[in-house]
Design a protein around this motif. Sequence first.
Motif, short mmCIF file in Angstrom:
data_model
loop_
_atom_site.label_atom_id
_atom_site.label_comp_id
_atom_site.label_asym_id
_atom_site.label_seq_id
_atom_site.Cartn_x
_atom_site.Cartn_y
_atom_site.Cartn_z
N GLY A 1 25.69 17.99 -12.02
CA GLY A 1 26.24 19.26 -12.47
C GLY A 1 27.49 19.06 -13.30
N PRO A 2 28.29 20.13 -13.49
CA PRO A 2 29.50 20.06 -14.34
C PRO A 2 30.48 19.01 -13.83
CG PRO A 2 28.99 22.34 -13.72
CD PRO A 2 28.10 21.48 -12.89
N THR A 3 31.24 18.44 -14.74
CA THR A 3 32.26 17.45 -14.38
C THR A 3 33.67 17.98 -14.65
OG1 THR A 3 32.11 16.47 -16.58
CG2 THR A 3 30.73 15.51 -14.83
N LYS A 4 33.72 19.22 -15.17
CA LYS A 4 35.02 19.79 -15.50
C LYS A 4 34.96 21.31 -15.36
CE LYS A 4 38.49 19.89 -19.20
NZ LYS A 4 38.80 19.51 -20.61
N VAL A 5 36.05 21.89 -14.86
CA VAL A 5 36.16 23.34 -14.75
C VAL A 5 37.30 23.79 -15.64
CG1 VAL A 5 36.69 25.28 -13.25
CG2 VAL A 5 35.20 23.46 -12.43
N ASP A 6 36.94 24.50 -16.70
CA ASP A 6 37.96 25.01 -17.63
C ASP A 6 38.14 26.49 -17.35
OD1 ASP A 6 39.76 25.27 -19.61
OD2 ASP A 6 38.30 25.24 -21.27
N CYS A 7 39.00 26.78 -16.40
CA CYS A 7 39.14 28.16 -15.94
C CYS A 7 40.55 28.37 -15.39
CB CYS A 7 38.10 28.46 -14.86
SG CYS A 7 38.28 30.02 -14.05
N LYS A 8 41.16 29.49 -15.74
CA LYS A 8 42.50 29.81 -15.26
C LYS A 8 42.58 31.18 -14.60
CE LYS A 8 44.96 26.84 -18.54
NZ LYS A 8 45.99 26.77 -19.59
N GLU A 9 41.65 32.08 -14.95
CA GLU A 9 41.66 33.42 -14.39
C GLU A 9 41.04 33.44 -13.00
OE1 GLU A 9 43.02 36.16 -15.65
OE2 GLU A 9 43.79 35.00 -17.35
N LEU A 10 41.69 34.13 -12.07
CA LEU A 10 41.21 34.21 -10.70
C LEU A 10 39.81 34.81 -10.63
CD1 LEU A 10 41.79 33.86 -7.67
CD2 LEU A 10 42.80 36.16 -7.68
N LYS A 11 39.56 35.83 -11.47
CA LYS A 11 38.26 36.48 -11.46
C LYS A 11 37.15 35.50 -11.81
CE LYS A 11 36.03 40.74 -13.01
NZ LYS A 11 36.16 41.96 -13.84
N GLU A 12 37.42 34.62 -12.78
CA GLU A 12 36.43 33.60 -13.16
C GLU A 12 36.24 32.60 -12.04
OE1 GLU A 12 36.45 32.05 -17.35
OE2 GLU A 12 38.37 33.12 -17.39
N PHE A 13 37.34 32.16 -11.42
CA PHE A 13 37.26 31.24 -10.29
C PHE A 13 36.41 31.83 -9.18
CE2 PHE A 13 40.95 28.35 -11.36
CZ PHE A 13 40.24 27.17 -11.14
N LYS A 14 36.63 33.12 -8.91
CA LYS A 14 35.91 33.81 -7.84
C LYS A 14 34.40 33.77 -8.08
CE LYS A 14 35.83 38.39 -5.63
NZ LYS A 14 36.48 39.72 -5.61
N GLN A 15 34.01 34.07 -9.31
CA GLN A 15 32.59 34.07 -9.66
C GLN A 15 32.00 32.66 -9.57
OE1 GLN A 15 31.77 35.66 -13.54
NE2 GLN A 15 29.56 35.68 -13.27
N MET A 16 32.74 31.69 -10.09
CA MET A 16 32.26 30.31 -10.10
C MET A 16 32.16 29.75 -8.68
SD MET A 16 34.40 28.93 -13.40
CE MET A 16 33.68 27.32 -13.50
N ALA A 17 33.13 30.13 -7.82
CA ALA A 17 33.11 29.65 -6.43
C ALA A 17 31.89 30.18 -5.70
CB ALA A 17 34.39 30.08 -5.72
N ARG A 18 31.61 31.47 -5.89
CA ARG A 18 30.45 32.05 -5.21
C ARG A 18 29.14 31.47 -5.72
NH1 ARG A 18 31.42 38.54 -4.07
NH2 ARG A 18 33.52 38.38 -3.19
N GLN A 19 29.10 31.11 -7.00
CA GLN A 19 27.89 30.53 -7.59
C GLN A 19 27.73 29.05 -7.28
OE1 GLN A 19 28.36 31.47 -11.74
NE2 GLN A 19 27.57 33.57 -11.51
N GLY A 20 28.77 28.43 -6.74
CA GLY A 20 28.70 27.01 -6.40
C GLY A 20 28.81 26.11 -7.62
N ASN A 21 29.67 26.48 -8.54
CA ASN A 21 29.79 25.76 -9.81
C ASN A 21 30.16 24.30 -9.62
OD1 ASN A 21 31.62 24.99 -12.37
ND2 ASN A 21 30.06 26.47 -13.00
N TRP A 22 30.98 24.00 -8.62
CA TRP A 22 31.41 22.61 -8.40
C TRP A 22 30.83 22.04 -7.09
CZ3 TRP A 22 35.04 26.62 -9.13
CH2 TRP A 22 35.51 27.23 -7.95
N ALA A 23 29.77 22.65 -6.60
CA ALA A 23 29.24 22.28 -5.29
C ALA A 23 28.49 20.95 -5.28
CB ALA A 23 28.32 23.39 -4.78
N LYS A 24 28.10 20.45 -6.47
CA LYS A 24 27.28 19.23 -6.50
C LYS A 24 28.04 18.02 -7.03
CE LYS A 24 22.89 21.69 -6.93
NZ LYS A 24 21.65 21.88 -7.73
N ASP B 1 34.86 26.62 -0.58
CA ASP B 1 34.96 26.89 -2.02
C ASP B 1 35.50 28.30 -2.26
OD1 ASP B 1 33.86 24.40 -2.53
OD2 ASP B 1 31.84 25.17 -2.92
N VAL B 2 34.90 29.26 -1.54
CA VAL B 2 35.24 30.66 -1.76
C VAL B 2 36.52 31.04 -1.02
CG1 VAL B 2 34.32 33.02 -1.72
CG2 VAL B 2 32.75 31.08 -1.88
#
Length: 568
Positions: free
Chosen positions: A23-46, A230-231
């Motif tokens: 999966g992704p090797t980098k998270v380019d995100c600073k807004e809490l709302k984006e972090f929230k969505q990515m955390a629930r989707q498991g963006n860095w889970a793998k 994560d969440v």
Amino acid sequence: MAEEDYGTFVDWNLMGDLAKSSGPTKVDCKELKEFKQMARQGNWAKNHKLRAQVYQQLIKSIPCRTITPDAEVYRDIVGEAATKKPSSHIPLPEFVDGNPVPRYCLKADAVASAHRIINCIAGQFPDISHCPSLPAITSLLLHFSKDEAQCFEHVSRMLACNEPGKRLLDQTFLAYESSCMTFGDLANKYCTAAHKLIVATAQDVLEVYADWQRWVLGDLPFSHMVRVLDVYLVEGYKVLYRVAIALLKFYRKHKTGSQGGQNQQQQDSGKIRADIQAFVKGIDSTVTPDKLLEKSFSIRLINRKEITLLQLTNEKSLQQKGITVKQKRRNVQLALNPDTFSSEIVSTKEMRDIWSWIPERFALCQPELLFTTSNHGCSLNRFYSHCEGHEPTLLLIRTTDGDVCGAFLSSDWEERKRGGNKLSYFGTGECFVFRLKPEMERYEWVVIRHPELASAIRPEGQEDSASSEGQNADESLQQPDKPPGDLSPFLAARHFNLNSKNTSMFMAGNFDSIIVGGGGDSNALYIDAELNHGHTGRCTTFDNPPLCKESFQISLLEAWGFQDTMAQ
């Protein structure tokens, strides 16, 4: 690379699929709302390394106290010991309440590192008095730390969070206890079917719900727990409530499926707690991490504002009752002198056993014989005259069949006069009834075991009437609708003056009878004016079976007071 940078303490053989980075090797995100969505989707889970880096970023962004211990502080404190293998025999601080460090996927010797970190935290945070979730949080973060010092800093920042309205870990008994009450309220509202199952099967609902945080932080398998983490690091404490309620829903589905719709029998609360714990630990066989989160966030309307208001109201309720620290029951042995103690109903050992049941503030008192039918005769008036002015009292009865039963009565019998000639109930929820022979058993106020039966605080001056025959109308247990803002049933669990009439009929007396326990079709104890005949049956207040043969003849009756030896 992940193992070198962020896997020092990890046993990769235990990680399963989580050991494979994809999966992704980098998270380019600073807004809490984006972090929230990515955390629930498991963006860095793998990706273990990416997850560790995200955790570091999230924890560093937590607003903290001006002076918060960091990694350098840990290195200064531990010094040369940091290079040595920590001892696995270092005991954990008392404030973790006996909760061990869960190993999850740590190396065997890494658990000792968690012990050392937690003990260092105890020295830096002297204001922590109760934090049972700390071992699990420390263990989890250790999986994603380069060294002990970094883990220490991350845990410290979570503890030092000072963002208004945001909390991550309970650090006092008051906060923890109110969270258990709040979970009960939320379960009752958002998880009704599962809550009813617990009410129907557990003798003490609050005892079961006292484990709610451990279901998430301790019992969940690591693969599920890290998805929750994560969440949780993005959204905060409310996530724990959501996940625990989801677990309760899945548990109910599991039980109804395995029982095939059969009626559930009430069991010891400890068995229900162990059953839920076993289910949560083995949940990976039926529920995936994503399915658990999906269920958690499908609960509509539950929000941080509601949780905060419930929590504050619960804390206020506990403070009003003086419950702010964990009360540890001391093993007080009643120092009875066999040469001076004399009862014709109970032995010295049996009296010691009874003493272990009474409220702790009376445990150091000595029993004082106030009345006995063998010396004072079978007169209810004489019983009253000898017992008035004493609070509490202990009633002991031996029947002509040799059965022994009795009651702990919290209020002065003189209070009966407030009702005039009318038989009126008084007393508090500290009252209980018991039997010693043929079997030893105590029956506490039913609201202690099932607080959802309580409604609201009784208005001052309101009293409940009792029938002069010692029988009570069959009143419904259904809880009346309450206007918004009233104390919830879980808040009322330890308020001892409630208006649920048939669950707060503790004691009553007039010129022709004594009654202990009412509600339903009978009384726990009914004794006539001659102290000669009595009746016992199931009552709603104590939810007790008959304490002996339902209609019995009294062979001997004793009333005991509590003599404060410290005041002499």
